[in-house]
Design an enzyme around this catalytic site. Structure first.
Site, PDB file in Angstrom:
ATOM      1  N   PRO A 295     -31.215  29.005 -66.041  1.00  0.00           N
ATOM      2  CA  PRO A 295     -31.154  29.803 -64.823  1.00  0.00           C
ATOM      3  C   PRO A 295     -30.985  28.928 -63.579  1.00  0.00           C
ATOM      4  O   PRO A 295     -31.611  27.870 -63.471  1.00  0.00           O
ATOM      5  CB  PRO A 295     -32.522  30.500 -64.798  1.00  0.00           C
ATOM      6  CG  PRO A 295     -33.422  29.609 -65.586  1.00  0.00           C
ATOM      7  CD  PRO A 295     -32.572  28.891 -66.590  1.00  0.00           C
ATOM      8  N   ARG A 297     -29.429  30.498 -60.044  1.00  0.00           N
ATOM      9  CA  ARG A 297     -29.574  31.419 -58.919  1.00  0.00           C
ATOM     10  C   ARG A 297     -30.904  32.177 -58.941  1.00  0.00           C
ATOM     11  O   ARG A 297     -31.533  32.367 -57.903  1.00  0.00           O
ATOM     12  CB  ARG A 297     -28.407  32.417 -58.982  1.00  0.00           C
ATOM     13  CG  ARG A 297     -28.243  33.241 -57.738  1.00  0.00           C
ATOM     14  CD  ARG A 297     -27.204  34.357 -57.951  1.00  0.00           C
ATOM     15  NE  ARG A 297     -26.013  33.938 -58.625  1.00  0.00           N
ATOM     16  CZ  ARG A 297     -24.844  33.694 -58.040  1.00  0.00           C
ATOM     17  NH1 ARG A 297     -24.722  33.851 -56.732  1.00  0.00           N
ATOM     18  NH2 ARG A 297     -23.789  33.330 -58.743  1.00  0.00           N
ATOM     19  N   TYR A 337     -16.111  34.534 -52.440  1.00  0.00           N
ATOM     20  CA  TYR A 337     -16.353  35.642 -53.387  1.00  0.00           C
ATOM     21  C   TYR A 337     -16.558  36.983 -52.684  1.00  0.00           C
ATOM     22  O   TYR A 337     -17.050  37.920 -53.304  1.00  0.00           O
ATOM     23  CB  TYR A 337     -17.607  35.370 -54.234  1.00  0.00           C
ATOM     24  CG  TYR A 337     -17.756  33.964 -54.731  1.00  0.00           C
ATOM     25  CD1 TYR A 337     -16.882  33.434 -55.677  1.00  0.00           C
ATOM     26  CD2 TYR A 337     -18.783  33.159 -54.267  1.00  0.00           C
ATOM     27  CE1 TYR A 337     -17.037  32.147 -56.138  1.00  0.00           C
ATOM     28  CE2 TYR A 337     -18.943  31.867 -54.728  1.00  0.00           C
ATOM     29  CZ  TYR A 337     -18.062  31.364 -55.659  1.00  0.00           C
ATOM     30  OH  TYR A 337     -18.221  30.085 -56.118  1.00  0.00           O
ATOM     31  N   CYS A 364     -12.629  27.132 -37.552  1.00  0.00           N
ATOM     32  CA  CYS A 364     -11.340  27.586 -37.042  1.00  0.00           C
ATOM     33  C   CYS A 364     -10.600  28.370 -38.113  1.00  0.00           C
ATOM     34  O   CYS A 364      -9.549  27.930 -38.608  1.00  0.00           O
ATOM     35  CB  CYS A 364     -10.528  26.386 -36.578  1.00  0.00           C
ATOM     36  SG  CYS A 364     -11.421  25.481 -35.325  1.00  0.00           S
ATOM     37  N   TYR A 393     -26.122  28.102 -54.330  1.00  0.00           N
ATOM     38  CA  TYR A 393     -24.684  27.926 -54.102  1.00  0.00           C
ATOM     39  C   TYR A 393     -24.288  28.048 -52.629  1.00  0.00           C
ATOM     40  O   TYR A 393     -23.186  28.489 -52.311  1.00  0.00           O
ATOM     41  CB  TYR A 393     -23.877  28.916 -54.956  1.00  0.00           C
ATOM     42  CG  TYR A 393     -24.221  28.832 -56.420  1.00  0.00           C
ATOM     43  CD1 TYR A 393     -23.842  27.728 -57.171  1.00  0.00           C
ATOM     44  CD2 TYR A 393     -24.949  29.836 -57.051  1.00  0.00           C
ATOM     45  CE1 TYR A 393     -24.174  27.631 -58.517  1.00  0.00           C
ATOM     46  CE2 TYR A 393     -25.287  29.748 -58.395  1.00  0.00           C
ATOM     47  CZ  TYR A 393     -24.898  28.645 -59.114  1.00  0.00           C
ATOM     48  OH  TYR A 393     -25.221  28.558 -60.440  1.00  0.00           O
TER      49      TYR A 393
HETATM   50  N1  LLP Z   1     -25.119  27.315 -67.121  1.00  0.00           N
HETATM   51  C1  LLP Z   1     -23.807  27.143 -66.999  1.00  0.00           C
HETATM   52  C2  LLP Z   1     -23.065  26.522 -68.087  1.00  0.00           C
HETATM   53  C3  LLP Z   1     -23.145  27.536 -65.829  1.00  0.00           C
HETATM   54  O1  LLP Z   1     -21.842  27.356 -65.722  1.00  0.00           O
HETATM   55  C4  LLP Z   1     -23.887  28.113 -64.768  1.00  0.00           C
HETATM   56  C5  LLP Z   1     -23.237  28.498 -63.522  1.00  0.00           C
HETATM   57  C6  LLP Z   1     -25.264  28.275 -64.938  1.00  0.00           C
HETATM   58  C7  LLP Z   1     -25.855  27.867 -66.130  1.00  0.00           C
HETATM   59  C8  LLP Z   1     -26.143  28.851 -63.877  1.00  0.00           C
HETATM   60  O2  LLP Z   1     -25.830  30.160 -63.606  1.00  0.00           O
HETATM   61  P1  LLP Z   1     -26.742  31.052 -62.621  1.00  0.00           P
HETATM   62  O3  LLP Z   1     -28.052  31.282 -63.300  1.00  0.00           O
HETATM   63  O4  LLP Z   1     -26.931  30.310 -61.360  1.00  0.00           O
HETATM   64  O5  LLP Z   1     -25.943  32.275 -62.438  1.00  0.00           O
HETATM   65  N2  LLP Z   1     -20.665  29.304 -57.038  1.00  0.00           N
HETATM   66  C9  LLP Z   1     -20.825  30.603 -57.653  1.00  0.00           C
HETATM   67  C10 LLP Z   1     -21.591  30.526 -58.946  1.00  0.00           C
HETATM   68  C11 LLP Z   1     -20.979  29.598 -59.951  1.00  0.00           C
HETATM   69  C12 LLP Z   1     -21.777  29.524 -61.214  1.00  0.00           C
HETATM   70  C13 LLP Z   1     -21.277  28.447 -62.090  1.00  0.00           C
HETATM   71  N3  LLP Z   1     -21.995  28.275 -63.286  1.00  0.00           N
HETATM   72  C14 LLP Z   1     -21.506  31.540 -56.669  1.00  0.00           C
HETATM   73  O6  LLP Z   1     -21.806  31.130 -55.567  1.00  0.00           O
HETATM   74  O7  LLP Z   1     -21.719  32.703 -56.980  1.00  0.00           O
END
Ligand code: LLP
Length: 441
Positions: A295, A297, A337, A364, A393
């Protein structure tokens, strides 16, 4: 106003004499100490969210690892705080690995990811004794094997599986559909595990999958694990009875950016995962694997808010703009996004909204708008504007676009604050500038 936004604010957010406090520290005190923008993490919230993953997995009989996805936000201080609670770290680059090592995370609690890992990254991971390298492509397996052999170390691996399922999220953060650049199809994953089984230098622990990010429903995990049970039976046969030791179900649990969003809890996600494993997997006579979750986010996202200083306000046709002193450089998620956020005026946190303002950044670009139609009391120049749910992020994807220095990132707890990342100085923006007089006309 504040009570309306309570579902998206950090746990310790409170109003004292009309002013927003986090971790017992007034917004105005943080702005005075660190300038604006400043990203403020509530330590108690981070810890509560991290513990909710640990607790949810505590009773799983085959063991577990909660590897925080450090791409969501990475700093030595943050990783230490999480490591003290027993978490490991998911890293996806040499820099993220370096941060984890600096934070003193034991190698066996580090998981290395990447769809195109370099030789240098793989060598560094093997040298650090990283617990799991998640292999993403056939050529990578060959390269990793040669590196492990040369280092004289047996490297445990997972193979990243692309389950080819569709999930409901923004297409840029959906990773499990057939055309994704991540992972390999089931047939190739079987081949890679067999190859690893045949190697003296690779220990094939199991498989990894990550469905996508900001998922607001547990159904994708149920669907993928039901499908996976069938494949695991075939795989066991192909491997001559050898079973998966570990199953990494990735990250992806969403958070509430808007007060109307109701993401599942970690306990609900884990309940879904363990329910399918406990029924379908048991029925198929499969051994229960160690569970790894990643996890990002859901641990840090709602733990932080960003404080900005209001500058000029302006009417443009029907749109009322309130300009703040940051923007797409400290939070690129709205432009990337179309992510939605809410705002409040930190020193008048209880005042009712009197209209809707577009919160514009300093860059800008016409697209540099953090929020369209944010309900607010009429903002005045010099006031502090807070945007909640910026812990994931935002700082980690920050840029110095327009040569704007990156904001300070701060941790608050029990009335005290300390920097995790200090504010970048203007002179630091020139550190990389390799002025070359010989090329001047
Ligand atoms: N594991 C892997 C292999 C991943 O690629 C990711 C996120 C995570 C775990 C963690 O996922 P989370 O629990 O945070 O959803 N920049 C984008 C999000 C990109 C996520 C990339 N991979 C945003 O701001 O929404």
């Amino acid at each position: 106003m504040l009570s309306d936004l309570a579902p998206i604010l950090p746990d310790t957010a409170a109003v004292v004499d009309g002013e927003l406090h986090v971790g017992g520290v007034a917004a105005s005190a943080l702005a005075a100490a660190y300038a604006t923008p400043v990203i403020v993490y509530d330590a108690a919230h981070v810890e509560r969210a991290a513990r909710s993953w640990i607790d949810a997995l505590a009773d799983w009989p085959a063991g577990s690892l909660v590897a925080y996805a450090s791409k969501a936000f990475s700093s030595v201080g943050m990783l230490r705080l999480l490591a003290d609670l027993g978490l490991g770290v998911d890293v996806a680059s040499h820099g993220e690995l370096g941060t984890a090592l600096r934070a003193g995370i034991p190698g066996d609690r580090i998981v290395l990811h990447g769809n195109n890992k370099s030789r240098v990254e793989l060598e560094a991971a093997v040298a650090a004794g990283v617990g799991l390298v998640v292999v993403d492509a056939p050529q990578e397996l060959v390269l990793l094997e040669s590196i492990a052999r040369a280092a004289g170390r047996v490297q445990p691996i997972l193979v990243r599986l692309n389950p080819d399922i569709e999930v409901e999220t923004h297409r840029y953060i959906s990773t499990s559909h057939g055309g994704s650049k991540f992972g390999v199809p089931a047939g190739v994953a079987t081949e890679l595990l067999l190859q690893a089984d045949a190697s003296d230098w690779l220990e094939a622990e199991g498989v990894h999958l990550h469905l996508g990010s900001q998922l607001l429903d547990t159904d994708p995990w149920r669907r993928v694990l039901e499908w996976l049970a069938g494949w695991a039976v075939e795989l066991r046969t192909a491997r001559g009875g050898r079973e998966l030791q570990s199953l990494d179900v990735g990250g992806g649990l969403g958070i509430a950016y808007l007060e109307t969003q109701r993401p599942p809890t970690p306990a609900q996600v884990v309940a879904t995962v363990t329910e399918v494993l406990g029924s379908q997997w048991r029925d198929a006579g499969l051994q229960l694997p160690r569970l790894v979750v990643e996890p990002g986010r859901s641990i840090v996202g709602q733990a932080a808010l960003t404080l900005y200083r209001v500058g000029v306000t302006k009417d443009a046709g029907d749109i009322r703009y309130v300009n703040v002193d940051g923007g797409m450089s400290d939070n690129p998620r709205p432009v990337l996004y179309q992510a939605q956020y809410r705002a409040l005026l930190a020193e008048r946190a209880e005042d009712a909204a009197t209209g809707a303002w577009w919160v514009a950044g300093v860059h800008c670009e016409s697209g540099d708008v953090l929020i369209e139609d944010a309900p607010l009391p009429e903002p005045r120049p010099g006031e502090l504007l807070a945007i909640p749910a910026t812990g994931a992020y935002a700082a980690s994807m920050a840029s110095t676009y327009n040569m704007v220095p990156r904001a300070a990132v701060v941790l608050v707890r029990d009335g005290e604050h300390r920097p995790l990342l200090r504010r970048e100085r203007i002179d630091e923006l020139f550190v990389r500038d390799a002025d070359a007089p010989e090329f001047r006309a």
